[in-house]
Design an enzyme around this catalytic site. Structure first.
Site, short mmCIF file in Angstrom:
data_model
loop_
_atom_site.label_atom_id
_atom_site.label_comp_id
_atom_site.label_asym_id
_atom_site.label_seq_id
_atom_site.Cartn_x
_atom_site.Cartn_y
_atom_site.Cartn_z
CE LYS A 191 -8.75 0.78 2.92
NZ LYS A 191 -8.02 1.38 4.04
CE1 TYR B 45 -3.08 3.05 0.69
CE2 TYR B 45 -2.33 3.02 2.98
CZ TYR B 45 -3.04 3.62 1.96
OH TYR B 45 -3.72 4.79 2.19
#
Length: 387
Positions: free
Chosen positions: A205, A108
């Site tokens: 998420k 990420y």
């Protein structure tokens, strides 16, 4: 609940651990303890030994942490204000100036930015390696290496790392293995059972699952790490609000059923995209041709809800596709019930431009939601065929 929650299946733990009916009112849902402080039973007499100030502890947050620990087969869980706050806490607890960590070559962008732009100013060094190549990781190890930071599947290229082998390699070298389990979730993969020392999540998420809360978590079996993480979190204050903890706890209850639909939809979409003439490459570990397919099948329950692909006509064509979809919303983040599409190179991974982690310019990433799969396929076909 019985004495050992581990005897229950995943969905039962997600619904019940830490979430017994309120003993006073019988409320079946954990209350939102929207309070900053607590009445003390005399000077220093904290309620239940924990509750004096909500930065330090809050009953709603405690319930979330108990549930997270149970789902990740961990002894301890700590909730944070964001996934990056959780990652920052792990890095600051585990590393000191002069220490070294190994970072995967596909992670990420926010993780890379934190390490490359913040930790290096604190005197921490890092190397980049393909975590799917154990010889490359072994070559990157140094006497001062204290952490290997792993994502599996990776973000955004959906690479797979052998978590058990990485854990063994790290431990032989005197290091710890951290696994960001955000993409897989504990429903699909349990890194602590594979030998990892620390698991981190952006609970924003899949765990929250509804694109309405920001949060993070760290799970570990180490008493020492838990105490150090707890001290740092209390000192620095990166805690989620009671309402944020409650929203995440609510999301956990349906994680299992949501992940089944995410996976089913993603598998169908990946298979269909792999046959489309406008697609160069599809990145999805559920495809038999994916280099990590066999390993993913071994260490995961299913293959996840994330799919990435490249457009044969380049970056401009990829951007056009992202602008044309209607059900796939152009937005950052992932893991919600609604489907999202993004261009990593200009969005979530803009911070890795020019580095060893730079992603292909023609790459698009899908967070496949739980809508009707055929509607999602038609949306993608329309956007691709118009390009």
């Amino acid at each position: 609940m019985v004495a050992d929650p581990a005897s229950y299946g995943f969905e039962t733990r997600a619904i019940h651990v830490g979430q017994e009916p309120d003993p006073r009112t019988g409320a079946v849902i954990v209350p939102i303890y929207q309070t900053s402080t607590y009445a003390q039973d005399g000077v220093g007499g904290t309620r239940e030994g924990d509750y004096e100030y909500s930065r330090t502890a809050n009953p709603t947050r405690t319930a979330l942490e108990q549930a997270l620990a149970a789902l990740e087969s961990g002894k301890h869980a700590l909730a944070f204000a964001s996934g990056m706050a959780a990652s920052d806490a792990v890095l600051r607890v585990a590393l000191r100036p002069g220490d070294h960590l190994i970072l995967g070559n596909d992670v990420y962008g926010g993780t890379f930015r934190l390490i490359d732009k913040v930790l290096t100013e604190w005197g921490v060094n890092y190397s980049v390696a393909s975590l799917g190549d154990l010889d490359e990781v072994r070559s990157a190890m140094r006497p001062e290496t204290k952490l290997i930071w792993c994502e599996s599947p990776t973000n955004p290229l959906l690479g797979i790392a052998d978590i058990a082998a990485l854990a063994e390699l790290a431990h032989v070298g005197g290091a710890k293995l951290v696994v960001d389990n955000t993409f897989a979730t504990p429903y699909l993969q349990i890194p602590l059972e594979l030998g990892a020392d620390i698991v981190v999540h952006s609970t924003t998420k899949y765990l929250g699952g509804h694109s309405d809360v920001v949060g993070g978590a760290v799970i570990t079996n180490s008493d020492e790490l838990r105490e150090r993480l707890f001290f740092l979190r209390n000192s620095a204050g990166a805690v989620p609000s009671p309402f944020d903890a409650w929203l995440t706890l609510r999301g956990l209850k349906t994680l299992g059923v949501r992940m089944e639909r995410h996976c089913s939809n993603a598998e169908l979409i990946a298979e269909t995209l792999s046959k489309h003439p406008k697609i160069g490459q599809v990145y999805y570990p559920g495809l038999a041709e994916h280099p990590g397919h066999s390993l993913a099948a071994k260490q995961m329950r299913r293959f996840g809800g994330m799919v990435s692909f490249t457009h044969v006509d380049g970056e401009r064509a990829a951007l056009d596709v992202a602008a044309r979809t209607k059900l796939f919303i152009l937005a950052e983040s992932l893991g919600g019930v609604e489907s999202l599409i993004e261009h990593p190179g200009r969005m979530t991974h803009a911070s890795v431009a020019g580095s060893l982690l730079q992603v292909p310019a023609e790459l698009l990433r899908l967070s496949v939601g739980i809508e009707d799969a055929h509607d999602l396929l038609e949306d993608l076909r329309s956007a691709l065929d118009a390009s």
